[in-house]
Design a protein around this motif. Sequence first.
Motif, PDB file in Angstrom:
ATOM      1  N   LEU A  87      49.466  42.015  26.133  1.00  0.00           N
ATOM      2  CA  LEU A  87      48.626  41.788  26.208  1.00  0.00           C
ATOM      3  C   LEU A  87      48.490  41.527  27.888  1.00  0.00           C
ATOM      4  CD1 LEU A  87      45.914  39.875  25.795  1.00  0.00           C
ATOM      5  CD2 LEU A  87      47.096  37.435  26.009  1.00  0.00           C
ATOM      6  N   GLN A  88      47.455  41.544  28.478  1.00  0.00           N
ATOM      7  CA  GLN A  88      47.444  41.716  30.404  1.00  0.00           C
ATOM      8  C   GLN A  88      46.692  40.319  30.096  1.00  0.00           C
ATOM      9  OE1 GLN A  88      46.180  43.446  33.759  1.00  0.00           O
ATOM     10  NE2 GLN A  88      45.736  44.767  32.702  1.00  0.00           N
ATOM     11  N   VAL A  89      47.508  39.388  30.709  1.00  0.00           N
ATOM     12  CA  VAL A  89      46.417  37.836  31.238  1.00  0.00           C
ATOM     13  C   VAL A  89      45.967  38.057  32.457  1.00  0.00           C
ATOM     14  CG1 VAL A  89      46.942  35.949  31.582  1.00  0.00           C
ATOM     15  CG2 VAL A  89      47.830  36.783  29.611  1.00  0.00           C
ATOM     16  N   GLY A  90      44.928  37.686  32.938  1.00  0.00           N
ATOM     17  CA  GLY A  90      44.143  38.206  34.109  1.00  0.00           C
ATOM     18  C   GLY A  90      44.189  39.713  34.676  1.00  0.00           C
ATOM     19  N   CYS A  91      43.530  40.742  33.666  1.00  0.00           N
ATOM     20  CA  CYS A  91      43.609  42.181  34.217  1.00  0.00           C
ATOM     21  C   CYS A  91      42.444  42.055  35.460  1.00  0.00           C
ATOM     22  CB  CYS A  91      42.914  42.509  32.807  1.00  0.00           C
ATOM     23  SG  CYS A  91      40.596  42.098  32.612  1.00  0.00           S
ATOM     24  N   GLY A  92      41.513  40.921  35.989  1.00  0.00           N
ATOM     25  CA  GLY A  92      41.059  41.616  36.912  1.00  0.00           C
ATOM     26  C   GLY A  92      39.931  42.589  36.532  1.00  0.00           C
ATOM     27  N   THR A  93      40.185  43.358  37.474  1.00  0.00           N
ATOM     28  CA  THR A  93      39.257  44.713  38.124  1.00  0.00           C
ATOM     29  C   THR A  93      40.041  45.565  37.580  1.00  0.00           C
ATOM     30  OG1 THR A  93      39.803  45.342  39.782  1.00  0.00           O
ATOM     31  CG2 THR A  93      37.660  43.927  40.010  1.00  0.00           C
ATOM     32  N   GLU A 110      49.105  50.419  23.961  1.00  0.00           N
ATOM     33  CA  GLU A 110      47.909  49.213  23.221  1.00  0.00           C
ATOM     34  C   GLU A 110      47.484  47.766  23.561  1.00  0.00           C
ATOM     35  OE1 GLU A 110      45.932  48.232  19.182  1.00  0.00           O
ATOM     36  OE2 GLU A 110      47.479  48.786  18.443  1.00  0.00           O
ATOM     37  N   LEU A 111      46.900  48.593  25.176  1.00  0.00           N
ATOM     38  CA  LEU A 111      46.888  47.448  25.958  1.00  0.00           C
ATOM     39  C   LEU A 111      45.160  46.540  25.883  1.00  0.00           C
ATOM     40  CD1 LEU A 111      47.968  45.684  28.852  1.00  0.00           C
ATOM     41  CD2 LEU A 111      46.949  47.870  30.227  1.00  0.00           C
ATOM     42  N   TYR A 112      45.210  44.725  25.677  1.00  0.00           N
ATOM     43  CA  TYR A 112      44.408  44.554  25.346  1.00  0.00           C
ATOM     44  C   TYR A 112      44.099  43.563  26.813  1.00  0.00           C
ATOM     45  CZ  TYR A 112      45.106  45.368  20.420  1.00  0.00           C
ATOM     46  OH  TYR A 112      45.112  45.404  19.093  1.00  0.00           O
ATOM     47  N   ASN A 113      42.562  42.780  27.113  1.00  0.00           N
ATOM     48  CA  ASN A 113      43.136  42.296  28.716  1.00  0.00           C
ATOM     49  C   ASN A 113      41.841  41.719  28.875  1.00  0.00           C
ATOM     50  OD1 ASN A 113      43.518  45.240  30.331  1.00  0.00           O
ATOM     51  ND2 ASN A 113      42.194  46.382  28.755  1.00  0.00           N
ATOM     52  N   HIS A 135      37.483  38.085  27.197  1.00  0.00           N
ATOM     53  CA  HIS A 135      36.311  36.877  28.514  1.00  0.00           C
ATOM     54  C   HIS A 135      36.744  35.730  28.168  1.00  0.00           C
ATOM     55  CE1 HIS A 135      32.814  35.150  30.694  1.00  0.00           C
ATOM     56  NE2 HIS A 135      34.101  34.537  31.455  1.00  0.00           N
ATOM     57  N   SER A 136      38.397  35.440  28.178  1.00  0.00           N
ATOM     58  CA  SER A 136      38.428  34.105  27.589  1.00  0.00           C
ATOM     59  C   SER A 136      40.051  33.718  28.673  1.00  0.00           C
ATOM     60  CB  SER A 136      38.823  34.205  26.177  1.00  0.00           C
ATOM     61  OG  SER A 136      40.313  33.049  26.273  1.00  0.00           O
ATOM     62  N   ASP A 137      40.408  32.467  28.646  1.00  0.00           N
ATOM     63  CA  ASP A 137      41.645  32.108  29.165  1.00  0.00           C
ATOM     64  C   ASP A 137      42.934  32.565  28.042  1.00  0.00           C
ATOM     65  OD1 ASP A 137      41.938  29.834  27.508  1.00  0.00           O
ATOM     66  OD2 ASP A 137      40.775  28.609  29.654  1.00  0.00           O
ATOM     67  N   ILE A 138      44.233  32.204  28.560  1.00  0.00           N
ATOM     68  CA  ILE A 138      45.080  32.813  26.470  1.00  0.00           C
ATOM     69  C   ILE A 138      44.944  31.529  26.104  1.00  0.00           C
ATOM     70  CG2 ILE A 138      47.033  31.582  28.689  1.00  0.00           C
ATOM     71  CD1 ILE A 138      48.442  33.546  27.663  1.00  0.00           C
ATOM     72  N   LYS A 139      44.521  30.308  26.468  1.00  0.00           N
ATOM     73  CA  LYS A 139      44.696  29.479  25.501  1.00  0.00           C
ATOM     74  C   LYS A 139      43.598  29.101  24.810  1.00  0.00           C
ATOM     75  CE  LYS A 139      44.015  26.038  29.070  1.00  0.00           C
ATOM     76  NZ  LYS A 139      44.696  27.068  30.342  1.00  0.00           N
ATOM     77  N   ALA A 154      50.227  39.973  35.665  1.00  0.00           N
ATOM     78  CA  ALA A 154      50.746  41.209  36.992  1.00  0.00           C
ATOM     79  C   ALA A 154      50.416  40.191  38.504  1.00  0.00           C
ATOM     80  CB  ALA A 154      50.519  42.545  36.780  1.00  0.00           C
ATOM     81  N   ARG A 155      50.792  39.777  39.092  1.00  0.00           N
ATOM     82  CA  ARG A 155      50.181  38.821  39.985  1.00  0.00           C
ATOM     83  C   ARG A 155      49.002  37.603  39.957  1.00  0.00           C
ATOM     84  NH1 ARG A 155      50.807  42.531  45.604  1.00  0.00           N
ATOM     85  NH2 ARG A 155      52.972  43.463  45.425  1.00  0.00           N
ATOM     86  N   CYS A 156      49.616  37.421  39.032  1.00  0.00           N
ATOM     87  CA  CYS A 156      48.249  36.286  38.535  1.00  0.00           C
ATOM     88  C   CYS A 156      48.899  35.165  38.404  1.00  0.00           C
ATOM     89  CB  CYS A 156      47.703  36.741  37.229  1.00  0.00           C
ATOM     90  SG  CYS A 156      48.630  36.767  35.423  1.00  0.00           S
ATOM     91  N   LEU A 157      50.158  34.743  37.993  1.00  0.00           N
ATOM     92  CA  LEU A 157      50.432  33.030  37.419  1.00  0.00           C
ATOM     93  C   LEU A 157      50.231  31.998  38.384  1.00  0.00           C
ATOM     94  CD1 LEU A 157      52.656  32.246  35.163  1.00  0.00           C
ATOM     95  CD2 LEU A 157      54.244  32.251  36.628  1.00  0.00           C
ATOM     96  N   HIS A 158      50.033  32.706  40.039  1.00  0.00           N
ATOM     97  CA  HIS A 158      49.958  31.714  40.608  1.00  0.00           C
ATOM     98  C   HIS A 158      48.898  31.024  40.967  1.00  0.00           C
ATOM     99  CE1 HIS A 158      48.793  35.906  43.185  1.00  0.00           C
ATOM    100  NE2 HIS A 158      48.436  34.617  43.939  1.00  0.00           N
ATOM    101  N   HIS A 159      48.032  31.256  39.957  1.00  0.00           N
ATOM    102  CA  HIS A 159      46.182  31.196  39.937  1.00  0.00           C
ATOM    103  C   HIS A 159      46.419  30.203  38.875  1.00  0.00           C
ATOM    104  CE1 HIS A 159      44.489  33.635  43.238  1.00  0.00           C
ATOM    105  NE2 HIS A 159      45.044  34.705  42.731  1.00  0.00           N
ATOM    106  N   ILE A 160      46.867  30.136  38.148  1.00  0.00           N
ATOM    107  CA  ILE A 160      47.317  29.369  36.681  1.00  0.00           C
ATOM    108  C   ILE A 160      47.604  28.505  36.677  1.00  0.00           C
ATOM    109  CG2 ILE A 160      47.886  29.206  34.360  1.00  0.00           C
ATOM    110  CD1 ILE A 160      48.108  32.068  34.010  1.00  0.00           C
ATOM    111  N   LYS A 161      46.974  27.292  37.023  1.00  0.00           N
ATOM    112  CA  LYS A 161      47.221  25.324  36.893  1.00  0.00           C
ATOM    113  C   LYS A 161      48.110  25.454  35.947  1.00  0.00           C
ATOM    114  CE  LYS A 161      42.232  24.394  39.222  1.00  0.00           C
ATOM    115  NZ  LYS A 161      42.254  26.146  39.418  1.00  0.00           N
ATOM    116  N   ASN A 162      48.125  25.145  34.477  1.00  0.00           N
ATOM    117  CA  ASN A 162      48.606  24.394  33.269  1.00  0.00           C
ATOM    118  C   ASN A 162      49.799  25.500  33.314  1.00  0.00           C
ATOM    119  OD1 ASN A 162      49.843  23.165  31.369  1.00  0.00           O
ATOM    120  ND2 ASN A 162      48.167  21.997  31.293  1.00  0.00           N
TER     121      ASN A 162
END
Length: 261
Positions: A87-93, A110-113, A135-139, A154-162
């Motif tokens: 699972l790729q969290v914050g797949c962006g573009t 088997e990559l889920y975006n 189209h969702s957040d991980i929660k 991948a370079r997205c954790l700093h954008h996640i608040k909780n």
Amino acid sequence: MKKTLENIEIGLIRFSFIIFCIILFPLLFINTVVHKRQIKKDPFYKSYIVRLYERYPLAYEAYILVMNFPLFYNVYNVLPPLSEKVLQVGCGTGALNIYLKRKGKAENLELYNLDTNINSINFGIKRKAFTSFIHSDIKNAPFEDGFFKTIVFARCLHHIKNHKKVFKECERLLADNGTIIISDHIDLLPNSPDHSYMMNSNIDGVIWRYNEKGLKSHLEKNLPDNLKIKSLKAVRQKCITNYNSFFPNADGLVVIEKLNN
């Protein structure tokens, strides 16, 4: 000789950053002035630039290419091999997806975006970076318990608040002995505090900042008991993000393991 060549490379990267700033100075200056005024009224105010690349993914892609210069997608070289259900969290573009395809690393994968910005997802589909997405957040990720071998930030954790809630959901989604792989910016400023803190950046929006010690303590504070840090290291790749003139960074690479129930 090797050290001299390395210094020349770093010098060229820093010079490129200066040229980038000179070209975009009017936009950056106005954005900074307005942002400083507005965050006094609203601490979560989004700057013009942040709203621009949230709405127009092509602008975000251009920003990423500049900040990753001259490595572009090769900044993902820092990640360990990926396989099976990921699972790729914050797949962006779809920058990571493009990297994996170009390097021939997507064959046994088997990559889920997953991303919260539908504009970025649609842009990624148009450029054939990926064919499926959530189209969702991980929660709110619609997967059964223990579905994934690996979850990547991948370079997205700093954008996640909780982060506490996010890692609790990661624990549910991971199979036993599954791993979380985090690649995120860590601060190299000499006076950077050894703890995590949030700031409202006029380029990145509301983000977490931490140095290496701060990231470790932040993760330990937010991880559930069943998730343990296996390794954490700093890798300073030669790109503008890490060698800019204002906020020198390194890539913090973290591997977290889920223990057997």
